[in-house]
Structure formats: C-alpha cells, structure tokens
Enzyme design. Structure first.
Site, PDB file in Angstrom:
ATOM      1  N   VAL A   1      15.035 -24.732   8.043  1.00 38.06           N
ATOM      2  CA  VAL A   1      14.938 -23.466   9.130  1.00 38.06           C
ATOM      3  C   VAL A   1      13.345 -23.855   9.764  1.00 38.06           C
ATOM      4  O   VAL A   1      12.576 -24.665   9.118  1.00 38.06           O
ATOM      5  CB  VAL A   1      14.715 -22.340   8.002  1.00 38.06           C
ATOM      6  CG1 VAL A   1      14.092 -21.097   8.667  1.00 38.06           C
ATOM      7  CG2 VAL A   1      15.709 -22.154   7.274  1.00 38.06           C
TER       8      VAL A   1
ATOM      9  N   GLY B   1      12.701 -26.164  14.656  1.00 34.84           N
ATOM     10  CA  GLY B   1      12.731 -26.005  16.114  1.00 34.84           C
ATOM     11  C   GLY B   1      14.105 -26.536  16.964  1.00 34.84           C
ATOM     12  O   GLY B   1      14.201 -26.857  18.306  1.00 34.84           O
TER      13      GLY B   1
ATOM     14  N   ASN C   1      10.107 -33.618  15.264  1.00 35.75           N
ATOM     15  CA  ASN C   1       9.535 -32.455  16.272  1.00 35.75           C
ATOM     16  C   ASN C   1       8.172 -32.074  16.092  1.00 35.75           C
ATOM     17  O   ASN C   1       7.583 -32.389  14.825  1.00 35.75           O
ATOM     18  CB  ASN C   1      10.703 -31.316  16.280  1.00 35.75           C
ATOM     19  CG  ASN C   1      10.533 -30.523  17.284  1.00 35.75           C
ATOM     20  OD1 ASN C   1       9.921 -30.796  18.525  1.00 35.75           O
ATOM     21  ND2 ASN C   1      10.992 -29.441  17.303  1.00 35.75           N
TER      22      ASN C   1
ATOM     23  N   GLY D   1      55.934  -5.445 -11.951  1.00 38.03           N
ATOM     24  CA  GLY D   1      55.671  -4.292 -12.065  1.00 38.03           C
ATOM     25  C   GLY D   1      54.216  -4.174 -13.148  1.00 38.03           C
ATOM     26  O   GLY D   1      54.099  -5.372 -13.840  1.00 38.03           O
ATOM     27  N   LEU D   2      53.564  -3.329 -13.313  1.00 40.03           N
ATOM     28  CA  LEU D   2      52.602  -3.060 -14.172  1.00 40.03           C
ATOM     29  C   LEU D   2      53.069  -3.168 -15.780  1.00 40.03           C
ATOM     30  O   LEU D   2      54.214  -3.085 -15.899  1.00 40.03           O
ATOM     31  CB  LEU D   2      51.670  -1.655 -14.263  1.00 40.03           C
ATOM     32  CG  LEU D   2      51.158  -1.659 -12.807  1.00 40.03           C
ATOM     33  CD1 LEU D   2      50.570   0.010 -12.835  1.00 40.03           C
ATOM     34  CD2 LEU D   2      49.743  -2.216 -12.658  1.00 40.03           C
ATOM     35  N   SER D   3      52.150  -3.594 -16.636  1.00 39.87           N
ATOM     36  CA  SER D   3      52.430  -3.600 -18.041  1.00 39.87           C
ATOM     37  C   SER D   3      52.822  -2.231 -18.550  1.00 39.87           C
ATOM     38  O   SER D   3      52.420  -1.412 -18.140  1.00 39.87           O
ATOM     39  CB  SER D   3      51.154  -4.134 -18.700  1.00 39.87           C
ATOM     40  OG  SER D   3      51.336  -4.036 -20.054  1.00 39.87           O
ATOM     41  N   GLY D   4      53.993  -2.177 -19.108  1.00 39.12           N
ATOM     42  CA  GLY D   4      54.446  -0.971 -19.601  1.00 39.12           C
ATOM     43  C   GLY D   4      55.367   0.010 -18.556  1.00 39.12           C
ATOM     44  O   GLY D   4      55.851   0.917 -18.951  1.00 39.12           O
TER      45      GLY D   4
ATOM     46  N   SER E   1      53.262 -10.270 -12.767  1.00 38.49           N
ATOM     47  CA  SER E   1      53.043 -11.249 -11.409  1.00 38.49           C
ATOM     48  C   SER E   1      52.456 -10.327 -10.495  1.00 38.49           C
ATOM     49  O   SER E   1      52.904 -10.115  -9.369  1.00 38.49           O
ATOM     50  CB  SER E   1      54.568 -11.765 -10.773  1.00 38.49           C
ATOM     51  OG  SER E   1      55.597 -10.788 -10.829  1.00 38.49           O
TER      52      SER E   1
END
Length: 643
Positions: free
Chosen positions: A37, A40, A169, A472-475, A546
């Site tokens: 930084v 130049g 520079n 699908g979700l658990s349960g 999944s």
C-alpha cells in the site's frame, strides 16, 4: 508542470488512416503493477497515461480539479486519480479493485492492471495477474522490501509471470541516494532467489516526478539501464516464446456453416500449424492431417500462437468443444486426478468432497477437492496444516474429476494448466488453480472390464435398478416411509436394499462427524455405495437428511439418467421439532448438539423433486403406497431389460 519528454507518434496528425493501420499491427503487452500500500502503483500508471498523451483535455481538466480537491500532492497533479475510480479508493488513497487502463506508444500497445496492495484483496491481485506478461513490482525507497512486496512477488511467481521489473519508487524523497537503492535491490534479490525468481530488472524511478519513466533522468546519472517505457517496449512477449513449443489448440466450437465445410475453431495456445501438419485430437487420441488453416481474411500458409483460426482435417475425426488439437508427435497428457495449487476467492470456505465445476481452457468437468495437503503462508513461505481454505488462502490439494482432462503443468502452459472452480449452486467462481502434475494412481488404476454387466444383473432380477433418495429434516419420517416402501416392493418380488442414515454411521461412516465437510463426505460415500448396488441390479432406498443440493445433485450425476428418484419428505421444522422422536432438537436447542440441521446448520430443500410427501396431511402408509405406485407405474417394470 513541464511537458512530458516522451513524443507520441506524429503520424496521428499527418495521416490518421495510416496511423490506425500501423496501430492495428502493434504487439500488445499486458502487465500489472503491484506491491505494498502507498508504494505508488496508481501514480505510476497515471504518469504513463499522461506521458503517452492517452488522456483527453476534459479528463486533464477534471484531473487538475480533483487533484486540488481530493488529491494527496498538494496543488500538483495527483496522477493516481486517473486510475483510482472508486469513491472508497479516493477517500482512503488506496486501490481496492483491479483497474485496467490502455495506452500505446509508437512501438507497442499496453493493457496495465493496477492491483490492490492490501492483503484482503489478494483475490483481486490474482485476477489481474492471471493474464499478465510482465509485473512491475514497486517498492517505496523509504520503506524497502515489505511483507506485501514478498506476497505479491510470490504470487507473480506462482502465476507464471516470467518478466519482473523491480521499480524502486519515490527516489525523489530520498534525494536519489544510490546506496539506499543498491541496498534495496540486494535485499530483494536475496528474497527473490528463495521463491525461484532468478532474473529481474531493477530501476530507480519517481512516478510523481517522472524520473526514468519515459527517459533517463539526470538525477540518477549512476543508473545505466533503460527507462521504464523503453523496457516495456522491448520485452519479449509470452506468445512469442509460446510459438517455439508444440501445437496446442483448445477447440472452442465446431464451425459448420454448410454441408460442404466443417472446421474446428479456437485460439492457438502454443506452437504453429500449417496445411500438411499431422495432428492428434485429445482425449480420444485420433490422428489426422490439417488440410486448411482458415480465417476471416482467407486461408493462411501458417498460423502461430496467439492467432484465432479454424482448422480443416483430411479425415472425418470426432472433434468437439473441449477437445484439444495437438502436434501428433508431442501430445499433452490426459488424466482425471491432479495435484494443484488453489487460491480461494470466495467468502464461503472450501467444502472438501463437494462437487464443483472445473473449467480448464474450453473443457468443463465436475471435480471434487480433497482435504488440502497444506496451506501456504506467503509472507513466510511456511507450509501450514489446513482442513479447508478460507477467502484469499493459498493451498495445495488433490483434485478428482469425473472424466479425463487434457492438461499440461501450469509452469509449461497457462492455457492447459490454469483452472477455475465454480460453485454449482450459485455459479460463483470460488477458486483459481494451477495444475502441478497428474497423480500416479490416475495412470495406474483403471476400470476392470467385467463380463457380467449391470444390465445382465438387472435382467436376472427382472427389474431396472434405481435409487429412491429420501431427503428431509430429522424427524420428518424419511426412514419410516422408506422402510414401508421397501416392504411393499419386497412383497411384490423386487430385489431391494435400504441404506439408512443412522445405520450407515455405525459402520461405513463411523469416522465422520457432523461438520459441513463431514456431511458432504457422508453423502458422497453413500452415493458411491448406492451406485455399486444399482450396478448389482438392486432397487436402493436411502434415508438421509442430505441437506445440501450440491451433494444430492452429485449422486444424481453418478447414475444413468432416470435412475435417481428424489423424494422430498416435506415436514415443516416446527412439526419435526414437535415430534423430536430421538430428542435431538432438544439437545440442539440447549447447545449440546452442534451443526444440527434446521437449528444451526442449513437445509436446502429440493426445487424439483420427482416426488413430494407432506407428512402433515398424508400418513406414512399412504405416502409409501403412492411412491410404490409411482415407481411401478412405468418407472421400473417398463425399464426391464430384454434378456
């Protein structure tokens, strides 16, 4: 301010048509400016634009006004403002984005990329350097070699930039002290040798004052080299060196305007080609002879690296986009497993085992990344243990592709060795990579030809194999419904097997946890097992959360079209948590179970599943019956192979 010493082409005023004709045939050099930084970089580019008279009068007027208002050089012109266009850049006096600028001299055209110096913008620097022929690495003469100087030098070496200019520079701020200049060059040379940069051109400059930019400065009589512009005009281009290498032409498209013409179009990456040359089409390995080299301006007697052409063949050889036309006696390698250096460019970290699109030249394949061998601390060159790669991280890892790639090591070919990885879901470019070599096991491990095919296995069972993927979700009721489906299919005489998420984790996947990376690997392994079972002719049911679309799509891609049936057991989170059959939601809410889907880990629902089951309105028994009807109603029995 005095007029620049550099004189532009007088032909512009005398004969504009002749100038444009000459300008069209000038060579083009792409280069970058990089460094820490405030070294130049933007000022230097602004000076080059100013001295080459590539800014208009209204731009110059705006520059003078902006310099007084927001400039950093008092009442004098602040050349950096020609390049730093973002408001945030002007406010902070730094470069954030990569800025590309065009200018030209009598001898050559140039595209320069001004790369940001901050570490957090490493990905921007890599983007700018990926197509550069030369790098101008700036060093503030007052500060010497800094961490970012080392970082950017390493990246330039990594990205295969062969020509390096070390521009010391702000010499005007140290009274053009030769001893200080020599000290900086010596320090840099020692570091450059460590990272493999054996040659570079050093020069003392002042971007602000113009010393040694367009002409040698009287302030540095001890410097006997060339001015920066003169050096840029004379450096050898990469495509000139590429012409001496064997022919490589990645095919971009098949040119078939009518029944009487068939050609294969692309940009020649290396080598030369002319009618009569023997070529090999990869990955098939078929050989033929070039009959014509066609361009918009007519046929050529010879084409060289850097030209876009259409090749016609003497034989009807199968060739399409993604293939590579190569010299018959010196073809590149073909493999599906590699070691590569990756520069991670996405806010989301690398997910080990996840399938990404890999683009290399005109080739696109599906690829997975293994756990990195190590990450590289480019400030110290230390190799660090790493399980993943975060934004701006650089690491070495193995890649596994779903089909062979035509490639060369990046050190030999940017075109056939440089790759990008793309997230399949978001289409974001997540990484840039440089191939090192193919892995030996890719050459030594081959598919064994088997006499009993998957069709023969299926015919013996009088069914077409399939994977019924419950997600699908658990349960949600996945395992319950999958179990009922298997019982019904078994009762009807079908050969089945049920892979349940919990059961698999007791054996095959007992070494995996529940981090995002482990969930991805869990599904990959299950997908591979399910594929083997379908090869045996079975109808496979899988019941896994999944949660990620990418992994479900990965398994779908493993199987022949139509054999993957995605069944979304769509139960709202509130209902699944109310059931909480295993008490897992309670533990997750209490903070005792980390990375639990629906609580502190996301679930990406299928957008177009083959079947959707709403367990709030449909009983498991009814859902199972509907699934079996769907499967048997043309999905399996109509697929029955002919014996």
């Amino acid at each position: 301010m005095s007029e620049p010493l550099y004189q532009t082409d007088a032909l512009i005023a005398e004969d504009i048509d002749a100038y444009l004709e000459a300008h069209q045939h000038k060579s083009l050099l792409r280069f970058i400016t990089c460094g820490s930084v405030d070294d130049g970089k933007s000022t230097l580019i602004g000076r080059l634009l100013y001295d080459s008279k590539m800014i208009f009068e209204d731009q110059l007027a705006a520059l003078e006004s902006d310099s007084k208002r927001v400039g950093t050089q008092g009442q004098e012109i602040d050349f950096a403002l020609l390049v730093d266009g973002l408001a945030a850049e002007r406010e902070q006096g730094i470069t954030i984005d990569v800025a590309y600028r065009f200018f030209a001299t009598e001898k050559r055209k140039f595209i320069v990329a001004d790369c940001p110096g901050h570490e957090q913008y490493t990905r921007n620097m890599v983007t700018g350097a990926s197509t550069a022929d030369l790098a101008v690495i700036l060093i503030d003469a007052r500060k010497g070699v800094l961490v970012q100087t080392r970082r950017h030098s390493y990246l330039c070496k990594l990205l295969g930039i062969r020509n390096v200019v070390l521009a010391v520079n702000k010499m005007d701020l140290i009274e053009y002290d030769q001893a200080r200049y020599d000290e900086i060059v010596t320090d840099y040379a020692a570091f450059a040798a460590e990272i493999g940069i054996t040659q570079f051109t050093a020069m003392p400059i002042s971007g602000f004052k113009g010393d040694n930019i367009t002409a040698l400065s009287p302030n540095t009589p001890w410097y006997t080299g060339r001015a920066l512009i003169e050096h840029l005009e004379g450096v050898e281009l990469d495509n000139q060196a590429d012409q001496a290498r064997p022919l490589r032409l990645p095919v971009q498209w098949v040119n078939r305007p009518n029944l009487d013409f068939r050609g294969f179009s692309g940009l020649i990456a290396s080598g030369t080609v002319k009618p009569g040359d023997a070529v090999r089409v990869l990955p098939s390995g078929k050989t033929t002879t070039v009959t014509r080299v066609v361009t918009m301006d007519g046929d050529l007697d010879e084409a060289v690296a850097g030209q876009s052409v259409t090749l016609c063949f003497a034989d009807e050889v199968d060739c399409s986009r993604g293939n590579v036309i190569a010299a018959a006696d010196a073809p590149p390698e073909v493999s599906d497993r590699f070691e590569a250096t990756l520069v991670w460019m996405d806010d989301a970290p690398l997910q080990v085992g996840r399938s990404y699109w890999l683009k290399l030249g005109t080739q696109t394949v599906s690829a997975t990344v293994q756990q990195p061998k190590y990450a590289i601390n480019v400030n110290t060159l230390e190799h660090l243990a790493a399980k993943t790669l975060e934004l701006n991280a650089i690491g070495v890892a193995e890649l596994a592709c779903d089909k062979p790639l035509v490639f060369e090591p990046y050190k030999d070919s940017r075109t056939l060795g440089g790759l990008i990885l793309i997230d399949k879901l978001t289409n974001r470019t997540v990484a840039a990579g440089m191939l090192h070599f193919s892995l030996r096991r890719a050459q030594n491990v081959h598919w064994q030809a088997l006499d009993i095919s998957r069709d023969a296995h299926a015919a013996l069972k009088h069914q077409r194999p399939a994977v019924l993927w419950f997600t699908g979700l658990s349960g949600s009721g996945k395992s319950t419904i999958a179990n009922l489906v298997e019982k019904k299919l078994h009762a009807l005489g079908h050969h089945t097997f049920l892979l349940d998420g919990d059961n698999v984790r007791h054996g095959l996947n007992k070494d995996l946890g529940f981090t995002e990376a482990d969930r991805i690997e869990n599904i990959r392994r299950v997908g591979e097992v399910a594929k083997l079972m379908t090869d045996a002719g079975l109808i496979v049911m899988t019941a896994f959360i999944s949660p990620f679309t990418a992994e479900r799509d990965m398994v779908r891609a493993m199987l022949p079209k139509g054999e993957f049936i995605e069944i979304f057991v769509d139960t709202p989170l509130a209902e699944a948590e109310r059931r909480d059959v295993k008490g897992l939601y309670k533990k997750a809410r209490a903070g005792e179970l980390k990375n639990f889907t629906g609580i502190d880990s996301p679930y990406q629902p299928p957008l177009q599943p083959e079947l959707r089951v709403d367990t709030t309105s449909e009983s498991p028994e009814a859902a199972a019956e509907r699934i079996v009807d769907f499967v048997l109603g043309g999905r399996i029995e109509s697929w029955m192979p002919v014996i």
